[in-house]
Write an enzyme that holds these catalytic residues in place. Structure first.
Site, mmCIF file in Angstrom:
data_model
loop_
_atom_site.group_PDB
_atom_site.id
_atom_site.type_symbol
_atom_site.label_atom_id
_atom_site.label_comp_id
_atom_site.label_asym_id
_atom_site.label_seq_id
_atom_site.Cartn_x
_atom_site.Cartn_y
_atom_site.Cartn_z
ATOM 1 N N ASP A 1 0.848 -1.194 0.000
ATOM 2 C CA ASP A 1 0.000 0.000 0.000
ATOM 3 C C ASP A 1 0.883 1.242 0.000
ATOM 4 O O ASP A 1 2.021 1.211 0.480
ATOM 5 C CB ASP A 1 -0.860 0.051 1.279
ATOM 6 C CG ASP A 1 -2.019 -0.941 1.260
ATOM 7 O OD1 ASP A 1 -2.289 -1.543 0.207
ATOM 8 O OD2 ASP A 1 -2.653 -1.097 2.317
ATOM 9 N N GLN B 1 -0.572 7.121 -6.291
ATOM 10 C CA GLN B 1 -1.723 7.973 -5.956
ATOM 11 C C GLN B 1 -1.870 9.126 -6.962
ATOM 12 O O GLN B 1 -0.937 9.902 -7.164
ATOM 13 C CB GLN B 1 -1.518 8.554 -4.558
ATOM 14 C CG GLN B 1 -1.427 7.509 -3.458
ATOM 15 C CD GLN B 1 -0.606 7.974 -2.270
ATOM 16 O OE1 GLN B 1 0.430 8.621 -2.446
ATOM 17 N NE2 GLN B 1 -1.032 7.626 -1.074
ATOM 18 N N ARG C 1 -1.539 -0.833 -8.365
ATOM 19 C CA ARG C 1 -2.880 -0.365 -8.018
ATOM 20 C C ARG C 1 -2.843 1.158 -8.123
ATOM 21 O O ARG C 1 -1.954 1.798 -7.542
ATOM 22 C CB ARG C 1 -3.228 -0.771 -6.587
ATOM 23 C CG ARG C 1 -4.582 -0.212 -6.142
ATOM 24 C CD ARG C 1 -4.775 -0.309 -4.633
ATOM 25 N NE ARG C 1 -4.635 -1.663 -4.150
ATOM 26 C CZ ARG C 1 -4.206 -1.966 -2.913
ATOM 27 N NH1 ARG C 1 -3.853 -1.016 -2.068
ATOM 28 N NH2 ARG C 1 -4.107 -3.214 -2.536
ATOM 29 N N LYS D 1 -6.894 7.393 -5.993
ATOM 30 C CA LYS D 1 -6.873 8.862 -5.912
ATOM 31 C C LYS D 1 -5.889 9.313 -4.836
ATOM 32 O O LYS D 1 -5.174 10.287 -4.997
ATOM 33 C CB LYS D 1 -8.272 9.398 -5.600
ATOM 34 C CG LYS D 1 -9.230 9.235 -6.769
ATOM 35 C CD LYS D 1 -10.522 10.017 -6.584
ATOM 36 C CE LYS D 1 -11.488 9.663 -7.705
ATOM 37 N NZ LYS D 1 -12.766 10.384 -7.632
ATOM 38 N N GLY D 2 -5.881 8.624 -3.699
ATOM 39 C CA GLY D 2 -5.010 9.014 -2.579
ATOM 40 C C GLY D 2 -5.836 9.365 -1.364
ATOM 41 O O GLY D 2 -6.847 10.068 -1.480
ATOM 42 N N HIS E 1 -14.308 3.896 -6.210
ATOM 43 C CA HIS E 1 -15.762 3.705 -6.152
ATOM 44 C C HIS E 1 -16.459 4.668 -7.103
ATOM 45 O O HIS E 1 -17.675 4.776 -7.098
ATOM 46 C CB HIS E 1 -16.262 3.923 -4.719
ATOM 47 C CG HIS E 1 -15.447 3.181 -3.717
ATOM 48 N ND1 HIS E 1 -14.442 3.770 -2.993
ATOM 49 C CD2 HIS E 1 -15.441 1.878 -3.379
ATOM 50 C CE1 HIS E 1 -13.862 2.851 -2.245
ATOM 51 N NE2 HIS E 1 -14.434 1.700 -2.463
ATOM 52 N N ARG F 1 -10.541 6.801 8.594
ATOM 53 C CA ARG F 1 -10.271 7.332 7.244
ATOM 54 C C ARG F 1 -11.460 7.102 6.317
ATOM 55 O O ARG F 1 -11.757 7.924 5.457
ATOM 56 C CB ARG F 1 -8.994 6.716 6.660
ATOM 57 C CG ARG F 1 -7.729 7.359 7.231
ATOM 58 C CD ARG F 1 -6.539 7.160 6.322
ATOM 59 N NE ARG F 1 -6.270 5.759 6.129
ATOM 60 C CZ ARG F 1 -5.624 4.990 7.006
ATOM 61 N NH1 ARG F 1 -5.182 5.511 8.150
ATOM 62 N NH2 ARG F 1 -5.418 3.727 6.751
ATOM 63 N N ARG F 2 -12.181 5.977 6.513
ATOM 64 C CA ARG F 2 -13.385 5.743 5.685
ATOM 65 C C ARG F 2 -14.443 6.798 6.016
ATOM 66 O O ARG F 2 -15.143 7.282 5.153
ATOM 67 C CB ARG F 2 -13.965 4.345 5.928
ATOM 68 C CG ARG F 2 -13.042 3.206 5.606
ATOM 69 C CD ARG F 2 -12.767 3.039 4.119
ATOM 70 N NE ARG F 2 -11.811 3.956 3.531
ATOM 71 C CZ ARG F 2 -10.481 3.888 3.676
ATOM 72 N NH1 ARG F 2 -9.921 2.977 4.413
ATOM 73 N NH2 ARG F 2 -9.694 4.766 3.066
HETATM 74 C C1 LIG Z 1 -8.931 -1.230 -3.073
HETATM 75 C C2 LIG Z 1 -8.444 0.100 -2.618
HETATM 76 C C3 LIG Z 1 -7.161 0.237 -2.134
HETATM 77 C C4 LIG Z 1 -6.681 1.480 -1.745
HETATM 78 N N1 LIG Z 1 -5.370 1.617 -1.372
HETATM 79 C C5 LIG Z 1 -4.883 2.846 -1.082
HETATM 80 C C6 LIG Z 1 -3.510 3.071 -0.795
HETATM 81 O O1 LIG Z 1 -2.675 2.146 -0.797
HETATM 82 N N2 LIG Z 1 -3.095 4.337 -0.508
HETATM 83 C C7 LIG Z 1 -3.968 5.395 -0.519
HETATM 84 O O2 LIG Z 1 -3.539 6.539 -0.289
HETATM 85 N N3 LIG Z 1 -5.277 5.215 -0.773
HETATM 86 C C8 LIG Z 1 -5.755 3.988 -1.054
HETATM 87 N N4 LIG Z 1 -7.090 3.821 -1.326
HETATM 88 C C9 LIG Z 1 -8.027 4.941 -1.067
HETATM 89 C C10 LIG Z 1 -8.149 5.891 -2.249
HETATM 90 O O3 LIG Z 1 -6.956 6.628 -2.362
HETATM 91 C C11 LIG Z 1 -9.316 6.860 -2.049
HETATM 92 O O4 LIG Z 1 -9.093 7.618 -0.910
HETATM 93 C C12 LIG Z 1 -10.663 6.196 -1.923
HETATM 94 O O5 LIG Z 1 -10.775 5.084 -2.777
HETATM 95 C C13 LIG Z 1 -11.768 7.192 -2.267
HETATM 96 O O6 LIG Z 1 -11.668 7.631 -3.594
HETATM 97 P P1 LIG Z 1 -12.591 7.094 -4.793
HETATM 98 O O7 LIG Z 1 -11.706 6.882 -5.978
HETATM 99 O O8 LIG Z 1 -13.327 5.898 -4.362
HETATM 100 O O9 LIG Z 1 -13.540 8.264 -5.182
HETATM 101 P P2 LIG Z 1 -14.245 9.439 -4.347
HETATM 102 O O10 LIG Z 1 -13.806 10.698 -5.010
HETATM 103 O O11 LIG Z 1 -14.118 9.279 -2.882
HETATM 104 O O12 LIG Z 1 -15.738 9.158 -4.708
HETATM 105 C C14 LIG Z 1 -16.204 9.409 -6.027
HETATM 106 C C15 LIG Z 1 -17.606 8.951 -6.205
HETATM 107 O O13 LIG Z 1 -17.721 7.553 -5.918
HETATM 108 C C16 LIG Z 1 -18.987 7.289 -5.390
HETATM 109 N N5 LIG Z 1 -18.870 6.754 -4.003
HETATM 110 C C17 LIG Z 1 -17.814 6.836 -3.180
HETATM 111 N N6 LIG Z 1 -18.073 6.231 -2.013
HETATM 112 C C18 LIG Z 1 -19.313 5.747 -2.094
HETATM 113 C C19 LIG Z 1 -20.166 5.044 -1.204
HETATM 114 N N7 LIG Z 1 -19.781 4.709 0.028
HETATM 115 N N8 LIG Z 1 -21.396 4.730 -1.648
HETATM 116 C C20 LIG Z 1 -21.810 5.089 -2.866
HETATM 117 N N9 LIG Z 1 -21.062 5.777 -3.745
HETATM 118 C C21 LIG Z 1 -19.836 6.099 -3.362
HETATM 119 C C22 LIG Z 1 -19.720 8.597 -5.359
HETATM 120 O O14 LIG Z 1 -20.408 8.751 -6.564
HETATM 121 C C23 LIG Z 1 -18.589 9.596 -5.272
HETATM 122 O O15 LIG Z 1 -18.921 10.877 -5.698
HETATM 123 C C24 LIG Z 1 -7.560 2.607 -1.769
HETATM 124 C C25 LIG Z 1 -8.848 2.464 -2.253
HETATM 125 C C26 LIG Z 1 -9.307 1.253 -2.701
HETATM 126 C C27 LIG Z 1 -10.682 1.149 -3.248
#
Ligand SMILES: Cc1cc2nc3c(=O)[nH]c(=O)nc-3n(C[C@H](O)[C@H](O)[C@H](O)COP(=O)(O)OP(=O)(O)OC[C@H]3O[C@@H](n4cnc5c(N)ncnc54)[C@H](O)[C@@H]3O)c2cc1C
Length: 305
Positions: A132, A161, A182, A185-186, A225, A286-287
């Site tokens: 990660d 990221q 992987r 966004k970060g 997501h 963080r979630r």
């Molecule tokens: C498998 C995985 C591994 C990761 N590993 C790392 C890592 O190693 N380091 C790191 O810094 N970050 C990591 N992350 C976190 C990542 O950097 C983001 O902070 C996180 O995924 C939120 O960004 P997003 O791309 O989902 O979009 P966001 O900009 O958060 O969301 C965009 C859109 O997605 C939809 N959405 C989001 N959440 C929901 C929900 N709960 N229900 C319904 N719709 C929703 C909505 O339409 C929202 O507007 C990881 C994420 C994932 C999924």
């Protein structure tokens, strides 16, 4: 308001006293929606259920704040235990882990020793391991560790990221290692000196690095997501005839489960990131920081009998 909440939860995620309290009082207040239990046995049951639905998994033994050698060794032992469970129970699961929990803030030698132990066990059990990515201050070190390990092992990948300005260069720099990356966004709070402050720019950069990495011919896990990014990826692979076995989608356990299943049904590899372990508090916070709707869910959980 949203930014305030985000900062507040990120602050809470780093609070040591609250982490201790959370450990003591167990997986309450809705955290179990995002965390698959405190033991590997509980997590294995969750993985089996996900696998039955056609979802692949990457499992993460949660642990932050590792500040001495024996804690780092213990974290590595727990990851090895998880790898053996994956092999033994024939789970469709990879492993994810953080370099700080392997001792990154203590010594490079300690991290490398722990990582080699883990990657040997992973090789024996046919398990892929993703490193990660944490906050910016650890980014270069993490990439250096990855590069060294990738020379020794095939079954290791890492994360880049989209919010960091440097990531485009990192994709280029890592290209010849043919890394399984992987892309995300970060998740950390970074200054505008190192990261795009505007969400719009992060999204644009996300698309850019997905395209770069795929067109370099390297395996790409698009972890998001966000439907706009998912749709972009689908169009891109169609346009460039990129086969389904060169990329996958990833989402977090408990977030958009119906969308996860739908993508799997459409024939894409959909991998769910499943965290477990007693140290779930920072991950959980963080979630919450990411999405106020998650807070509403947890509040409901708190008041439900
Ligand atoms: C498998 C995985 C591994 C990761 N590993 C790392 C890592 O190693 N380091 C790191 O810094 N970050 C990591 N992350 C976190 C990542 O950097 C983001 O902070 C996180 O995924 C939120 O960004 P997003 O791309 O989902 O979009 P966001 O900009 O958060 O969301 C965009 C859109 O997605 C939809 N959405 C989001 N959440 C929901 C929900 N709960 N229900 C319904 N719709 C929703 C909505 O339409 C929202 O507007 C990881 C994420 C994932 C999924």
């Amino acid at each position: 308001m949203e930014q305030l909440m985000r900062d507040f939860f990120l602050f809470l995620s780093k609070n040591k006293t609250l982490t201790k309290l959370a450990k003591r009082y167990g997986l309450r207040f809705g955290a179990s929606r995002f965390v698959a239990g405190e033991t590997i046995e509980q997590a294995a049951e969750v993985i089996k259920q996900l696998n039955k639905k056609g979802l692949a998994v990457t499992i993460d033994y949660l642990g932050e704040f590792v500040d001495n050698e024996s804690e780092a060794n213990e974290m590595a032992d727990n990851s090895i235990e998880a790898i053996r469970a994956i092999g033994r129970e024939r789970l469709n699961s990879q492993l994810s882990l953080k370099m700080t929990s392997m001792g990154l803030d203590i010594s490079d030698e300690l991290v490398m020793r722990n990582m080699r132990r883990i990657l040997e066990a992973a090789k024996e059990n046919g398990v892929f391991v993703t490193i990660d990515m944490e906050d910016y201050s650890r980014c270069q070190k993490t990439i250096d560790i990855f590069k060294q390990l990738k020379k020794e092992y095939d079954n290791v990948g890492t994360v880049l990221q989209a919010y960091l300005y440097r990531t485009e260069d990192d994709i280029e720099d890592l290209k010849d290692y043919h890394p399984n990356l992987r892309l995300v966004k970060g998740a950390y709070k970074e200054s505008s000196e190192v990261a795009f402050p505007d969400k719009k720019d992060v999204d644009e950069n996300f698309k850019k690095i997905i395209k770069m990495h795929l067109l370099n011919g390297n395996y790409t896990a698009v972890a998001t997501h966000d439907d706009a990014i998912i749709e972009y990826t689908k169009q891109l692979v169609k346009e460039y005839n990129i086969p389904n076995d060169q990329f996958e989608f990833q989402m977090l356990y408990g977030i958009r489960p119906e969308r996860q299943e739908q993508l799997a049904r459409e024939g894409y590899t959909m991998r769910v990131y499943v965290p477990y372990g007693t140290d779930w508090y920072g991950y959980f916070m963080r979630r919450l920081a990411e999405r106020p709707a998650n807070v509403a869910f947890v509040l409901k959980g708190m008041f439900r009998k």
